[in-house]
Design an enzyme around this catalytic site. Structure first.
Site, PDB file in Angstrom:
ATOM      1  N   ASP A 166       0.859  -1.174   0.000  1.00 35.47           N
ATOM      2  CA  ASP A 166       0.000   0.000   0.000  1.00 35.47           C
ATOM      3  C   ASP A 166       0.907   1.239   0.000  1.00 35.47           C
ATOM      4  O   ASP A 166       2.107   1.147   0.301  1.00 35.47           O
ATOM      5  CB  ASP A 166      -0.889  -0.039   1.241  1.00 35.47           C
ATOM      6  CG  ASP A 166      -1.936   1.063   1.258  1.00 35.47           C
ATOM      7  OD1 ASP A 166      -2.198   1.667   0.201  1.00 35.47           O
ATOM      8  OD2 ASP A 166      -2.492   1.323   2.344  1.00 35.47           O
ATOM      9  N   PHE A 167       0.336   2.383  -0.328  1.00 32.83           N
ATOM     10  CA  PHE A 167       1.157   3.596  -0.381  1.00 32.83           C
ATOM     11  C   PHE A 167       0.969   4.481   0.850  1.00 32.83           C
ATOM     12  O   PHE A 167       1.878   4.630   1.662  1.00 32.83           O
ATOM     13  CB  PHE A 167       0.866   4.389  -1.655  1.00 32.83           C
ATOM     14  CG  PHE A 167       1.719   5.623  -1.775  1.00 32.83           C
ATOM     15  CD1 PHE A 167       3.045   5.519  -2.138  1.00 32.83           C
ATOM     16  CD2 PHE A 167       1.196   6.880  -1.475  1.00 32.83           C
ATOM     17  CE1 PHE A 167       3.860   6.655  -2.211  1.00 32.83           C
ATOM     18  CE2 PHE A 167       1.998   8.010  -1.555  1.00 32.83           C
ATOM     19  CZ  PHE A 167       3.328   7.894  -1.921  1.00 32.83           C
ATOM     20  N   ASP A 168      -0.206   5.061   0.999  1.00 29.58           N
ATOM     21  CA  ASP A 168      -0.444   5.992   2.107  1.00 29.58           C
ATOM     22  C   ASP A 168      -0.425   5.246   3.445  1.00 29.58           C
ATOM     23  O   ASP A 168      -1.133   4.266   3.633  1.00 29.58           O
ATOM     24  CB  ASP A 168      -1.790   6.687   1.920  1.00 29.58           C
ATOM     25  CG  ASP A 168      -1.814   7.582   0.703  1.00 29.58           C
ATOM     26  OD1 ASP A 168      -1.249   8.685   0.769  1.00 29.58           O
ATOM     27  OD2 ASP A 168      -2.380   7.162  -0.327  1.00 29.58           O
TER      28      ASP A 168
ATOM     29  N   ASP B 288      -1.935  -0.628   5.958  1.00 27.24           N
ATOM     30  CA  ASP B 288      -2.218   0.007   7.246  1.00 27.24           C
ATOM     31  C   ASP B 288      -3.693   0.213   7.529  1.00 27.24           C
ATOM     32  O   ASP B 288      -4.076   0.535   8.656  1.00 27.24           O
ATOM     33  CB  ASP B 288      -1.533   1.377   7.303  1.00 27.24           C
ATOM     34  CG  ASP B 288      -2.256   2.422   6.450  1.00 27.24           C
ATOM     35  OD1 ASP B 288      -2.522   2.132   5.265  1.00 27.24           O
ATOM     36  OD2 ASP B 288      -2.561   3.500   6.984  1.00 27.24           O
TER      37      ASP B 288
END
Length: 262
Positions: free
Chosen positions: A25-27, A205
């Site tokens: 995932d990024f954020d 997250d």
């Protein structure tokens, strides 16, 4: 899956797999969470480690994000070989020949109606804002007071209740609305198939990442970043901690490659 607590041991085993997929995932994972989505950037150590991993033999890197693909490319600046899943699985980029997402007439009409609902909610709730995506719309409440955010989400859900065919998902101070029923678990399955991976590392997250954690196999490694219940077997406290794990995985994978074990 059995509970294991030694992430270092798991990374050592993962590094030796014949074909490795690293999907992140990024954020909140590669990038710390920020107030303005457009200001997010990957941590330099994480970006460097992911770039180094992508250059190793039989190793594929990918990003799986709730962001639309355009937004993901803008903030993440992924390497050309990095595969991309956007909009929680509704958008995919698996190479230059990948077909873009297209909506049929019913989906386009439904998306317009959902956008109208969210626009009216945003107009009535200070600190909230709307994000448009190719297959959906998002209500952001991160800048709103807690009570305003809760009221906005409730109002949005009420307004959307009469629209059949939507997928509505809660995230961290967001309400995701999509006319395409896809999730990160399906996206991860596609990436596993395309890459031929014999093992996968996935880190996320948010609650939407649980779909991906839920499809991991015994040989895979799932890492939850931050607090909250999770199906992942491992947990790290912050994106900064993940940077160290990616660096460790690169060193281990490079060692395996040089010794002919992967």
């Amino acid at each position: 899956m059995p509970e294991r607590t030694d992430l270092r041991t798991a990374l050592e085993e993962l590094a030796a797999t014949p074909v490795l997929l690293i999907a992140l995932d990024f954020d909140g994972v590669l990038s710390p969470l920020v107030e303005r989505a457009e200001d997010a950037r990957p941590l330099p150590r994480s970006a460097a480690a992911l770039k180094a991993l992508a250059a190793l033999p039989s190793t594929t890197t990918a990003l799986i994000s709730g962001r639309a693909l355009g937004s993901l490319r803008e903030v993440a600046s992924p390497e050309p070989e990095t595969l991309l899943i956007g909009s929680h699985g509704a958008e995919t980029w698996t190479g230059p020949d990948a077909a873009p997402l297209t909506l049929d007439a019913r989906q386009a009409e439904l998306l317009d109606a959902a956008a109208d609902v969210i626009e009216s909610v945003v107009a009535a709730h200070s600190g909230t804002w709307l994000e448009s995506k190719p297959a959906g719309v998002v209500l952001h409440t991160r800048s709103a007071a807690d009570d305003v955010a809760a009221d906005a989400v409730a109002a949005a859900r009420d307004g959307l209740a009469g629209l059949d065919g939507l997928k509505v998902t809660d995230g961290k101070r967001v309400l995701e609305v999509s006319v395409v029923h896809a999730d990160k678990g399906q996206g991860l399955g596609l990436l596993r198939e395309l890459s031929g991976a014999t093992a996968v590392l996935f880190a996320g997250d948010d609650v939407t990442d649980e779909h991906a954690f839920g499809v991991l196999q015994p040989q895979d490694v799932g890492i939850k970043i931050g607090e909250g219940s999770t199906a992942a077997r491992y947990r790290l406290g912050s994106p900064e901690d993940l940077a160290g794990a990616l660096e460790d995985l690169y060193a281990l994978r490079r060692q395996c490659a040089s010794s002919g074990h992967s």
